[in-house]
Design a protein around this motif. Structure first.
Motif, short mmCIF file in Angstrom:
data_model
loop_
_atom_site.label_atom_id
_atom_site.label_comp_id
_atom_site.label_asym_id
_atom_site.label_seq_id
_atom_site.Cartn_x
_atom_site.Cartn_y
_atom_site.Cartn_z
N VAL A 65 -8.96 -47.34 -30.65
CA VAL A 65 -7.65 -46.71 -30.51
C VAL A 65 -6.61 -47.80 -30.26
O VAL A 65 -6.78 -48.62 -29.35
CB VAL A 65 -7.64 -45.70 -29.34
CG1 VAL A 65 -6.28 -45.01 -29.24
CG2 VAL A 65 -8.75 -44.66 -29.52
N ARG A 66 -5.54 -47.82 -31.05
CA ARG A 66 -4.48 -48.80 -30.88
C ARG A 66 -3.50 -48.29 -29.80
O ARG A 66 -2.97 -47.19 -29.90
CB ARG A 66 -3.74 -49.01 -32.22
CG ARG A 66 -2.51 -49.91 -32.19
CD ARG A 66 -2.82 -51.32 -31.73
NE ARG A 66 -3.90 -51.97 -32.44
CZ ARG A 66 -3.72 -52.73 -33.54
NH1 ARG A 66 -2.52 -52.90 -34.04
NH2 ARG A 66 -4.77 -53.30 -34.11
N LEU A 67 -3.30 -49.09 -28.78
CA LEU A 67 -2.40 -48.75 -27.69
C LEU A 67 -1.25 -49.76 -27.63
O LEU A 67 -1.41 -50.92 -27.97
CB LEU A 67 -3.13 -48.74 -26.35
CG LEU A 67 -4.29 -47.76 -26.19
CD1 LEU A 67 -4.85 -47.84 -24.78
CD2 LEU A 67 -3.86 -46.33 -26.50
N ARG A 68 -0.12 -49.28 -27.15
CA ARG A 68 1.06 -50.13 -27.02
C ARG A 68 1.75 -49.89 -25.68
O ARG A 68 1.59 -48.84 -25.07
CB ARG A 68 2.05 -49.84 -28.16
CG ARG A 68 1.53 -50.19 -29.56
CD ARG A 68 2.46 -49.70 -30.65
NE ARG A 68 2.05 -50.15 -31.97
CZ ARG A 68 1.10 -49.56 -32.69
NH1 ARG A 68 0.48 -48.49 -32.21
NH2 ARG A 68 0.77 -50.04 -33.87
N GLY A 69 2.52 -50.87 -25.26
CA GLY A 69 3.39 -50.72 -24.11
C GLY A 69 2.70 -50.24 -22.85
O GLY A 69 1.69 -50.78 -22.40
N HIS A 70 3.27 -49.18 -22.27
CA HIS A 70 2.80 -48.66 -20.99
C HIS A 70 1.34 -48.22 -21.05
O HIS A 70 0.58 -48.45 -20.11
CB HIS A 70 3.69 -47.50 -20.55
CG HIS A 70 3.30 -46.89 -19.24
ND1 HIS A 70 3.36 -47.59 -18.06
CD2 HIS A 70 2.82 -45.65 -18.94
CE1 HIS A 70 2.95 -46.81 -17.06
NE2 HIS A 70 2.62 -45.64 -17.58
N GLU A 71 0.97 -47.59 -22.16
CA GLU A 71 -0.42 -47.12 -22.29
C GLU A 71 -1.40 -48.29 -22.25
O GLU A 71 -2.48 -48.21 -21.66
CB GLU A 71 -0.60 -46.33 -23.59
CG GLU A 71 0.08 -44.96 -23.57
CD GLU A 71 0.02 -44.28 -24.91
OE1 GLU A 71 -0.32 -44.97 -25.90
OE2 GLU A 71 0.33 -43.07 -24.98
#
Length: 376
Positions: free
Chosen positions: A323-329
């Motif tokens: 799963v690609r996550l960005r920023g706060h996640e």
């Protein structure tokens, strides 16, 4: 594995878990040393109740400052999840219960495990007799223990598969998060989280859930059959409260952030009935809602995105999905990984040649406990 070998292996695993070190290993047995310097001899062959077993248990108990009975229980339940179901009633006489209420309690306990063993392999609002075969095997191996004095307490014992390798359960370093969850534990965890979701999202608010809450219930492992079974037991005129308490097998790290007990009063019968009448299969969509723990995290301080691998059940099979996550996640993912959070991930699953399954643009990534604990 015969019972003698199984008993000794459970004892050896317990010693590993509690900080004992094996100093010697001879033909007949080995010498083990505790952190406080106590030394005991553990034979390679002994079974619960015989003279050699009793001698070892007594010495372990003395070293730990616990009773022999306590140590025996800890060893015996090293690979057993225990759920204690209780039906409290107003006409209790010396631990008895009316026949119909007792039958309903046993039937409900079986249904709760049976439905959870199926929904742990993928959300199902309506099982309609289509129970999973692997889930049915879990139910077949489960046992009811002797009733415990009280209102009417019925223990259900679910044996958990022993790890094939001792490193699988990280027995040598129990402070590390375990990434191994046997299918039986997934079933009992699903049962606990589903019951928690029902209590927190339906029973406590005491109102009929809307579509969003129904969707969250299904993702958490709730099915129409589970809610119907709860409605049946609390509808009995002699039952004032149904509750379930959870004791997790200590051979694996226990699920995080789940309650040790749930309670459903008889007054919840109305809202439970309305809820199971609303349970319908979710509409098919290109996106999927999956639950699972992070088993691998890959990010770099120089970029604003990273990948996590989620171990989940998809189409009845264990799968790992990137799963690609960005920023706060992405920042949160480190805490979710350390705390072994079960996540809800929603998005379109793609199969990448040579790279397996992945979700590049998740619509939703959050701890499952968010959906269990908050009224909505």
């Amino acid at each position: 594995m015969n019972q003698t070998t199984s008993d000794i292996q459970d004892l050896v695993d317990y010693l590993n878990l509690t900080g004992w070190d094996q100093r010697t290993n001879g033909e007949s047995g080995g010498l083990w040393e505790a952190k406080n310097g106590d030394v005991i001899a553990v034979p390679h062959r002994a079974s619960a109740g015989d003279l050699a077993w009793n001698g070892v248990i007594e010495r372990v108990a003395d070293s730990a400052g616990l009773s022999k009975k306590s140590i025996e229980a800890l060893v015996r339940n090293l690979y057993v999840d225990v759920t204690e179901f209780r039906a409290a009633d107003d006409i209790l006489i010396h631990g008895s219960i009316p026949v119909e209420a007792g039958f309903s309690l046993i039937s409900t306990a079986r249904t709760l495990l049976r439905t959870s063993a199926t929904t742990s392999r993928g959300p199902k609002a309506l099982i309609n007799g289509n129970y999973s075969r692997p889930g049915e095997r879990i139910v077949e191996h489960a046992r009811f223990g002797h009733t415990i004095p009280g209102s009417y307490i019925l223990p259900m014992l679910v044996p958990i598969s022993r790890p094939q390798r001792i490193s699988d359960s990280l027995l040598h370093d129990p402070t590390l998060p375990s990434l191994y969850e046997p299918e039986e534990r997934r079933a009992t965890r699903t049962m606990a989280q589903a019951l928690s979701a029902i209590q927190n999202r339906v029973v406590d608010p005491d109102r009929v859930p809307g579509p969003t809450v129904i969707s969250d219930l299904i993702i958490a492992g709730v099915s129409r059959e589970m809610v119907s079974a709860l409605h049946q037991v609390v509808s009995d005129a002699s039952v004032t409260t149904f509750d379930a308490s959870f004791r997790w097998a200590s051979g694996f790290q226990e699920p995080q952030k789940l309650p040790s007990k749930i309670e459903i009063p008889a007054g919840a019968a109305r809202v439970l009935k309305s809820t199971f009448e609303l349970m319908r299969p979710l509409k098919k969509s290109r996106t999927e809602s999956l639950t699972g723990q992070i088993v691998q995290l890959r990010d770099d301080d120089s970029v604003v995105f990273g990948d996590v691998s989620i171990r989940t059940m998809r189409n009845g099979r264990t799968s790992e999905i990137d799963v690609r996550l960005r920023g706060h996640e992405l920042q949160q993912a480190h805490r979710w990984f350390e705390e072994r959070e079960v996540l809800v991930v929603e998005g379109e699953v793609e199969s990448m040649p040579g790279k397996g399954l992945r979700i590049d643009a998740p619509i939703r990534v959050e701890p499952l406990t968010n959906t269990l604990l908050f009224d909505g």
